[in-house]
Structures are given as C-alpha cells and as structure tokens.
Scaffold this active site. Sequence first.
Site, PDB file in Angstrom:
ATOM      1  N   ASN A   9       0.867  -1.174   0.000  1.00  9.98           N
ATOM      2  CA  ASN A   9       0.000   0.000   0.000  1.00  9.98           C
ATOM      3  C   ASN A   9       0.907   1.228   0.000  1.00  9.98           C
ATOM      4  O   ASN A   9       1.526   1.543   1.010  1.00  9.98           O
ATOM      5  CB  ASN A   9      -0.885  -0.057   1.266  1.00  9.98           C
ATOM      6  CG  ASN A   9      -1.685   1.215   1.473  1.00  9.98           C
ATOM      7  OD1 ASN A   9      -1.766   2.070   0.595  1.00  9.98           O
ATOM      8  ND2 ASN A   9      -2.286   1.343   2.653  1.00  9.98           N
ATOM      9  N   TRP A  10       0.976   1.899  -1.143  1.00  9.75           N
ATOM     10  CA  TRP A  10       1.917   3.018  -1.274  1.00  9.75           C
ATOM     11  C   TRP A  10       1.390   4.311  -0.660  1.00  9.75           C
ATOM     12  O   TRP A  10       2.094   5.331  -0.649  1.00  9.75           O
ATOM     13  CB  TRP A  10       2.287   3.230  -2.752  1.00  9.75           C
ATOM     14  CG  TRP A  10       3.077   2.100  -3.349  1.00  9.75           C
ATOM     15  CD1 TRP A  10       3.497   0.955  -2.716  1.00  9.75           C
ATOM     16  CD2 TRP A  10       3.561   2.005  -4.696  1.00  9.75           C
ATOM     17  NE1 TRP A  10       4.201   0.154  -3.580  1.00  9.75           N
ATOM     18  CE2 TRP A  10       4.256   0.771  -4.813  1.00  9.75           C
ATOM     19  CE3 TRP A  10       3.471   2.826  -5.824  1.00  9.75           C
ATOM     20  CZ2 TRP A  10       4.852   0.356  -6.009  1.00  9.75           C
ATOM     21  CZ3 TRP A  10       4.056   2.418  -7.015  1.00  9.75           C
ATOM     22  CH2 TRP A  10       4.746   1.199  -7.106  1.00  9.75           C
ATOM     23  N   LYS A  11       0.156   4.282  -0.203  1.00  8.41           N
ATOM     24  CA  LYS A  11      -0.440   5.459   0.457  1.00  8.41           C
ATOM     25  C   LYS A  11      -0.248   6.718  -0.391  1.00  8.41           C
ATOM     26  O   LYS A  11      -0.273   6.645  -1.606  1.00  8.41           O
ATOM     27  CB  LYS A  11       0.117   5.609   1.873  1.00  8.41           C
ATOM     28  CG  LYS A  11      -0.066   4.318   2.678  1.00  8.41           C
ATOM     29  CD  LYS A  11       0.080   4.508   4.153  1.00  8.41           C
ATOM     30  CE  LYS A  11      -0.149   3.171   4.844  1.00  8.41           C
ATOM     31  NZ  LYS A  11      -0.111   3.261   6.295  1.00  8.41           N
ATOM     32  N   HIS A  94      -9.515   0.877   5.081  1.00  7.84           N
ATOM     33  CA  HIS A  94      -8.214   1.065   5.727  1.00  7.84           C
ATOM     34  C   HIS A  94      -8.406   1.951   6.966  1.00  7.84           C
ATOM     35  O   HIS A  94      -9.240   2.853   6.960  1.00  7.84           O
ATOM     36  CB  HIS A  94      -7.220   1.707   4.756  1.00  7.84           C
ATOM     37  CG  HIS A  94      -5.832   1.727   5.307  1.00  7.84           C
ATOM     38  ND1 HIS A  94      -5.409   2.703   6.174  1.00  7.84           N
ATOM     39  CD2 HIS A  94      -4.800   0.862   5.157  1.00  7.84           C
ATOM     40  CE1 HIS A  94      -4.160   2.433   6.525  1.00  7.84           C
ATOM     41  NE2 HIS A  94      -3.767   1.331   5.925  1.00  7.84           N
ATOM     42  N   GLU A  96      -6.835   4.369   8.085  1.00  9.86           N
ATOM     43  CA  GLU A  96      -6.725   5.816   7.858  1.00  9.86           C
ATOM     44  C   GLU A  96      -8.028   6.359   7.257  1.00  9.86           C
ATOM     45  O   GLU A  96      -8.411   7.499   7.488  1.00  9.86           O
ATOM     46  CB  GLU A  96      -5.511   6.108   6.957  1.00  9.86           C
ATOM     47  CG  GLU A  96      -4.214   5.974   7.748  1.00  9.86           C
ATOM     48  CD  GLU A  96      -3.039   5.418   6.976  1.00  9.86           C
ATOM     49  OE1 GLU A  96      -3.044   5.456   5.736  1.00  9.86           O
ATOM     50  OE2 GLU A  96      -2.091   4.916   7.629  1.00  9.86           O
ATOM     51  N   GLU A 166      -5.272  -5.195  10.626  1.00 11.72           N
ATOM     52  CA  GLU A 166      -4.247  -4.188  10.878  1.00 11.72           C
ATOM     53  C   GLU A 166      -4.563  -3.462  12.180  1.00 11.72           C
ATOM     54  O   GLU A 166      -5.382  -2.537  12.191  1.00 11.72           O
ATOM     55  CB  GLU A 166      -4.211  -3.175   9.736  1.00 11.72           C
ATOM     56  CG  GLU A 166      -3.871  -3.773   8.391  1.00 11.72           C
ATOM     57  CD  GLU A 166      -3.382  -2.712   7.419  1.00 11.72           C
ATOM     58  OE1 GLU A 166      -2.273  -2.886   6.915  1.00 11.72           O
ATOM     59  OE2 GLU A 166      -4.091  -1.721   7.183  1.00 11.72           O
ATOM     60  N   GLY A 172       2.452   2.122  10.888  1.00 12.61           N
ATOM     61  CA  GLY A 172       3.396   3.223  10.731  1.00 12.61           C
ATOM     62  C   GLY A 172       4.088   3.628  12.027  1.00 12.61           C
ATOM     63  O   GLY A 172       4.749   4.651  12.101  1.00 12.61           O
ATOM     64  N   SER A 212       3.412  -2.201  10.362  1.00  5.57           N
ATOM     65  CA  SER A 212       4.866  -2.248  10.545  1.00  5.57           C
ATOM     66  C   SER A 212       5.485  -3.591  10.169  1.00  5.57           C
ATOM     67  O   SER A 212       6.402  -4.074  10.839  1.00  5.57           O
ATOM     68  CB  SER A 212       5.241  -1.862  11.985  1.00  5.57           C
ATOM     69  OG  SER A 212       4.812  -0.542  12.268  1.00  5.57           O
ATOM     70  N   GLY A 233       2.833  -1.245   4.310  1.00  3.94           N
ATOM     71  CA  GLY A 233       2.830   0.181   3.989  1.00  3.94           C
ATOM     72  C   GLY A 233       4.243   0.664   3.707  1.00  3.94           C
ATOM     73  O   GLY A 233       4.782   0.475   2.612  1.00  3.94           O
ATOM     74  N   GLY A 234       4.868   1.260   4.718  1.00  2.00           N
ATOM     75  CA  GLY A 234       6.189   1.868   4.561  1.00  2.00           C
ATOM     76  C   GLY A 234       7.208   1.013   3.828  1.00  2.00           C
ATOM     77  O   GLY A 234       7.911   1.490   2.929  1.00  2.00           O
TER      78      GLY A 234
HETATM   79  P1  PGA Z   1       2.823   0.217   7.689  1.00  4.82           P
HETATM   80  O1  PGA Z   1       1.350   0.401   7.055  1.00  4.82           O
HETATM   81  O2  PGA Z   1       3.380  -1.056   7.118  1.00  4.82           O
HETATM   82  O3  PGA Z   1       3.579   1.433   7.258  1.00  4.82           O
HETATM   83  O4  PGA Z   1       2.647   0.133   9.171  1.00  4.82           O
HETATM   84  C1  PGA Z   1       0.494  -0.691   6.873  1.00  4.82           C
HETATM   85  C2  PGA Z   1      -0.801  -0.221   6.297  1.00  4.82           C
HETATM   86  O5  PGA Z   1      -1.284   0.855   6.692  1.00  4.82           O
HETATM   87  O6  PGA Z   1      -1.397  -0.895   5.433  1.00  4.82           O
END
Ligand code: PGA
Length: 250
Positions: A9-11, A94, A96, A166, A172, A212, A233-234
Amino acid sequence: MRKTFIAGNWKMYKTPAEARALAEELKSALKGCKHKVLIAPSFTALDAVSSVVKGSNILLGAQNMSNVEEGAHTGETSVLMLKAIGVDVVILGHSERRHVYGETNEVINQKVKLALSHGLEVILCIGETLEEREAGRAEEVVKKQTEAGLKGVSEDQLKDVTIAYEPVWAIGTGKTATPEDADQIHQVTRDTVKNIYSADAAEAMVIQYGGSVKPENAAQLMSMDNIDGALVGGASLKVDLFLPIAEYDK
Ligand code: PGA
C-alpha cells in the site's frame, strides 16, 4: 491450501513518474515470485503503473473507491473509473479511511458490495485502536467490523475477498503485534467468517496481517497458522525492503 498474498500500500507517496520507476523495478525483481502480489499506488499514479504491470504477475490495486457508482460526488473516484484503468483489487476500510476520514462500517460495506458486483477483488481492512485493545475490546471490534463489512456479501462472492487485520496502533508506528497476538485475532476473524458462512468459507479465507511489517518480522508473522500474507505500507516503497517480504518462503 490458502495462497499467500502480499500487498504493498503506497499510500500518498510517489508521483506518477516515481511510481512508474518503482513498478518497473518490482516487475523485474518479482518475476519469479510464487505468491500473489499486489501494489496499490495513489490514484494519480494508477494509469502509469497499470501500463507497467499489465501482463505481469503483479496485480494493480487502488486504495479506496466511492460508495456510489457514479454521480455528483466531487473529489471521489468510481468503481467504473478503476475498472477502466485496469485495477484488479481495491483496498477498503483502511484504518486511515476509518479514523482520519470518518468512514463507517456501513459506508465500507456499500463499497465492498459495489466493488464485488463489478468484478473487482476487495481487501477489507479491520483492526482495533490502542484504546479499544487496552479496554479488552479487540476481539469484539474486529468481529463487528468483519460482520458489518461482509453484510449482504454472498458465500460465492467471498472468493474475491481478502481480509487484512491491521491493529491501528501498529500502523506506521514501528510497533508490531506479536505473532501470537496477531494469530489469535486472525483466528477470531476466521471464526467470525465461519459463523456467518461455513467452515469451508472460513478455511478458504485469506487473512493478511498489516502494521509495521518489515523484512525482519515478516517470516515470523506469516509462519503463524492463520496469517496468510501481509499488507505492507512503509516497507512497500523500497524494493530492497518489499522484496524479501514478497519472497517469503512458507
Ligand atoms: P505500515 O502500514 O506497514 O507502514 O505500518 C500498513 C498499512 O497501513 O497498510
């Protein structure tokens, strides 16, 4: 046997040119990858990345979608637009979206049903906040999010659904659930699917862990019985971090 599914997930990172370059690198690096792999760039980079991954073993994902098919919805992106650009999978619910943009279980469920009815696959994200976990409510929250997210989805449509657990406090933050804690919530989620549908449906449901995930913890997490992959994500923004996760050997 469930197929391991690794999603990036490149956000809200990467311009179209940067996204295209990363997709090109991943395409050649992941050529022999035996797992199901997805990358989900931002909306403005979908077109560029679509032309790179077309015909490859990498699926194209979107990070969100409107809950209505089309109409006067300024700033939204429709399922028809995603389909037209070559999107295979849409990430919905998600944390967020839930916690920063106020998406409710009801709205997420509308999106899930709309996406499935148009032949898109869905990754339905669930997960408790730190407050909910500390109050001993983690299981109750993920059960409710699973039930509400899948309301009205038929057992037949479930083959196009992946669930991503998640924990919000792990996204994050560098904090990860222990493999045992994560596996326990995955088991609760699987039991919830069993209660709504059937033992077969529960057994077949692919449940990713997210929060993470890094090369250092990916193998340990994914070796757990109920953890069938990762939503990253990251670490999905760098080839040298995403590659060892995607090439994890179960
Ligand atoms: P993260 O994000 O790996 O940066 O914690 C995961 C996600 O939000 O899908």
